[in-house]
Motif scaffolding. Structure first.
Motif, PDB file in Angstrom:
ATOM      1  N   ALA A  60       0.900  -1.235   0.101  1.00 20.98           N
ATOM      2  CA  ALA A  60      -0.125  -0.012  -0.175  1.00 20.98           C
ATOM      3  C   ALA A  60       0.858   1.170   0.001  1.00 20.98           C
ATOM      4  CB  ALA A  60      -0.978   0.185   1.182  1.00 20.98           C
ATOM      5  N   LEU A  61       1.967   1.313   0.907  1.00 17.99           N
ATOM      6  CA  LEU A  61       2.944   2.389   0.800  1.00 17.99           C
ATOM      7  C   LEU A  61       3.613   2.569  -0.450  1.00 17.99           C
ATOM      8  CD1 LEU A  61       4.480   1.958   4.382  1.00 17.99           C
ATOM      9  CD2 LEU A  61       2.536   3.867   3.514  1.00 17.99           C
ATOM     10  N   ASP A  62       4.146   1.409  -1.107  1.00 23.91           N
ATOM     11  CA  ASP A  62       4.802   1.478  -2.409  1.00 23.91           C
ATOM     12  C   ASP A  62       3.725   2.197  -3.434  1.00 23.91           C
ATOM     13  OD1 ASP A  62       6.703   0.196  -1.239  1.00 23.91           O
ATOM     14  OD2 ASP A  62       6.502  -1.860  -1.800  1.00 23.91           O
ATOM     15  N   ASP A  63       2.475   1.536  -3.575  1.00 23.65           N
ATOM     16  CA  ASP A  63       1.576   2.116  -4.268  1.00 23.65           C
ATOM     17  C   ASP A  63       1.416   3.506  -4.317  1.00 23.65           C
ATOM     18  OD1 ASP A  63       1.475  -0.436  -5.430  1.00 23.65           O
ATOM     19  OD2 ASP A  63      -0.535  -0.575  -4.316  1.00 23.65           O
ATOM     20  N   GLN A  66       4.505   5.676  -5.461  1.00 23.32           N
ATOM     21  CA  GLN A  66       4.845   5.690  -6.940  1.00 23.32           C
ATOM     22  C   GLN A  66       6.183   5.284  -7.033  1.00 23.32           C
ATOM     23  OE1 GLN A  66       3.162   9.126  -8.409  1.00 23.32           O
ATOM     24  NE2 GLN A  66       1.128   8.388  -8.333  1.00 23.32           N
ATOM     25  N   GLY A  67       6.956   4.683  -6.422  1.00 26.70           N
ATOM     26  CA  GLY A  67       8.330   4.248  -6.645  1.00 26.70           C
ATOM     27  C   GLY A  67       9.433   4.935  -5.823  1.00 26.70           C
ATOM     28  N   GLU A  68       8.939   5.870  -4.867  1.00 26.34           N
ATOM     29  CA  GLU A  68       9.757   6.691  -4.180  1.00 26.34           C
ATOM     30  C   GLU A  68      10.284   6.030  -2.973  1.00 26.34           C
ATOM     31  OE1 GLU A  68      11.804   9.406  -5.291  1.00 26.34           O
ATOM     32  OE2 GLU A  68      10.763   9.621  -7.063  1.00 26.34           O
ATOM     33  N   GLN A  69      11.355   6.167  -2.373  1.00 29.93           N
ATOM     34  CA  GLN A  69      11.634   5.623  -1.110  1.00 29.93           C
ATOM     35  C   GLN A  69      10.958   6.465   0.110  1.00 29.93           C
ATOM     36  OE1 GLN A  69      13.656   2.815  -0.280  1.00 29.93           O
ATOM     37  NE2 GLN A  69      13.733   2.557  -2.296  1.00 29.93           N
ATOM     38  N   HIS A  70       9.968   5.512   0.701  1.00 33.84           N
ATOM     39  CA  HIS A  70       9.244   6.219   1.640  1.00 33.84           C
ATOM     40  C   HIS A  70       9.527   5.864   3.148  1.00 33.84           C
ATOM     41  CE1 HIS A  70       7.423   2.139   2.257  1.00 33.84           C
ATOM     42  NE2 HIS A  70       7.127   2.030   0.740  1.00 33.84           N
ATOM     43  N   GLN A  71      10.549   4.802   3.401  1.00 35.09           N
ATOM     44  CA  GLN A  71      10.929   4.593   4.664  1.00 35.09           C
ATOM     45  C   GLN A  71      10.060   4.136   5.637  1.00 35.09           C
ATOM     46  OE1 GLN A  71      13.181   8.426   5.255  1.00 35.09           O
ATOM     47  NE2 GLN A  71      15.008   7.234   4.975  1.00 35.09           N
ATOM     48  N   GLY A  72       8.906   3.713   5.024  1.00 41.32           N
ATOM     49  CA  GLY A  72       7.740   3.305   5.889  1.00 41.32           C
ATOM     50  C   GLY A  72       6.540   4.431   6.416  1.00 41.32           C
ATOM     51  N   VAL A  73       6.721   5.320   5.801  1.00 39.86           N
ATOM     52  CA  VAL A  73       5.807   6.551   6.473  1.00 39.86           C
ATOM     53  C   VAL A  73       5.692   7.410   5.100  1.00 39.86           C
ATOM     54  CG1 VAL A  73       7.763   7.851   7.398  1.00 39.86           C
ATOM     55  CG2 VAL A  73       4.979   8.280   7.994  1.00 39.86           C
ATOM     56  N   ILE A  74       4.184   7.927   4.935  1.00 35.75           N
ATOM     57  CA  ILE A  74       3.824   8.690   4.080  1.00 35.75           C
ATOM     58  C   ILE A  74       2.800   9.475   4.670  1.00 35.75           C
ATOM     59  CG2 ILE A  74       2.562   9.111   1.925  1.00 35.75           C
ATOM     60  CD1 ILE A  74       4.026   6.351   0.994  1.00 35.75           C
TER      61      ILE A  74
END
Length: 252
Positions: A60-63, A66-74
């Motif tokens: 869900a975070l990867d989607d 959109q391919g950016e590194q999120h480090q587990g939080v958005i």
């Protein structure tokens, strides 16, 4: 994501923004099971400010990223204020009211979001009052820029102008001295006075400043290079130039 909101991702960027402007947060997503010492402060801040927070699987975070590194939080936040050339007079007036010489950074043709993010971070640290960029062929504020800037994208106004050369002429009419960086000049950055009302111009990597931009500078300077490398990354060079200005202002 809604067009009425912006996205910020990455541990440092989210934490910096939630500490500074928690009211801008609409909702947040955190990797399920991620409650370690790096993430826990963010979770606690979300609870403190009653920010809706969902714990979701990595896909869900990867989607969402959109391919950016999120480090587990958005996080989804309210949009940044959009600045244009009409805001420059007020920015300069505010500086003068505080008895601080105007201090601006102009980026001519910097298109890489990582470089823009790093320049924003440098500008925030140096006390720059605004970054000026052309509307076309220039990087804009994105989730990647916010992540690299680590909060500075929210504190330093990014002023998008239609005609950069015309804006530079207007700044000169307001008493701002414009110093551009160019490798072909013989004048070193360390040999010029940089303590007054000033706008520093940095060109794109490789191409440097465009012709009209160069022609509208009051003075051209370069960084002295002692090694085999002929140039530096634009964000690195920007940091060096900005803090030479800071050094001179402190001395004065």
């Amino acid at each position: 994501m809604s067009k009425q909101s912006d996205v910020v991702l990455g541990i440092h960027a989210v934490q910096a923004l939630i500490e500074r402007s928690p009211e801008r947060f609409i909702e947040m997503w955190v990797l399920k099971g991620r409650d370690d010492e790096r993430m826990l402060p963010i979770i606690n801040l979300a609870r403190k400010y009653k920010i809706p927070c969902q714990f979701v699987h990595r896909k869900a975070l990867d989607d969402k990223s959109q391919g950016e590194q999120h480090q587990g939080v958005i996080a989804r936040i309210t949009p940044n204020k959009q600045y244009n050339e009409n805001d420059l007079d007020e920015i300069i007036s505010n500086s003068e009211r505080m008895d601080i010489p105007p201090f601006l950074l102009i980026l001519d043709g910097v298109t890489d979001p990582h470089n823009l993010g790093a320049c924003l971070r440098n500008a925030d640290a140096a006390g720059v009052q605004a970054i000026i960029v052309p509307k076309d062929k220039a990087a804009k504020i994105t989730a990647t820029v916010r992540k690299v800037a680590v909060g500075a994208a929210e504190t330093v106004p990014l002023v998008q102008v239609t005609n950069l050369a015309r804006t530079m002429k207007h700044l000169q009419q307001l008493g701002v001295w414009i110093v551009g960086t160019a490798g072909e000049t013989d004048t070193s950055l360390y040999d010029v006075k940089l303590s007054g009302p000033l706008a520093l111009v940095m060109g794109a990597e490789g191409k440097g400043m465009r012709r009209l931009t160069r022609e509208n500078c009051d003075e051209l300077v370069k960084l002295p290079m002692a090694g085999a490398v002929s140039s530096l990354n634009v964000s690195v060079a920007t940091g060096i130039c900005l803090f030479e200005i800071v050094r001179q202002r402190i001395q004065k």
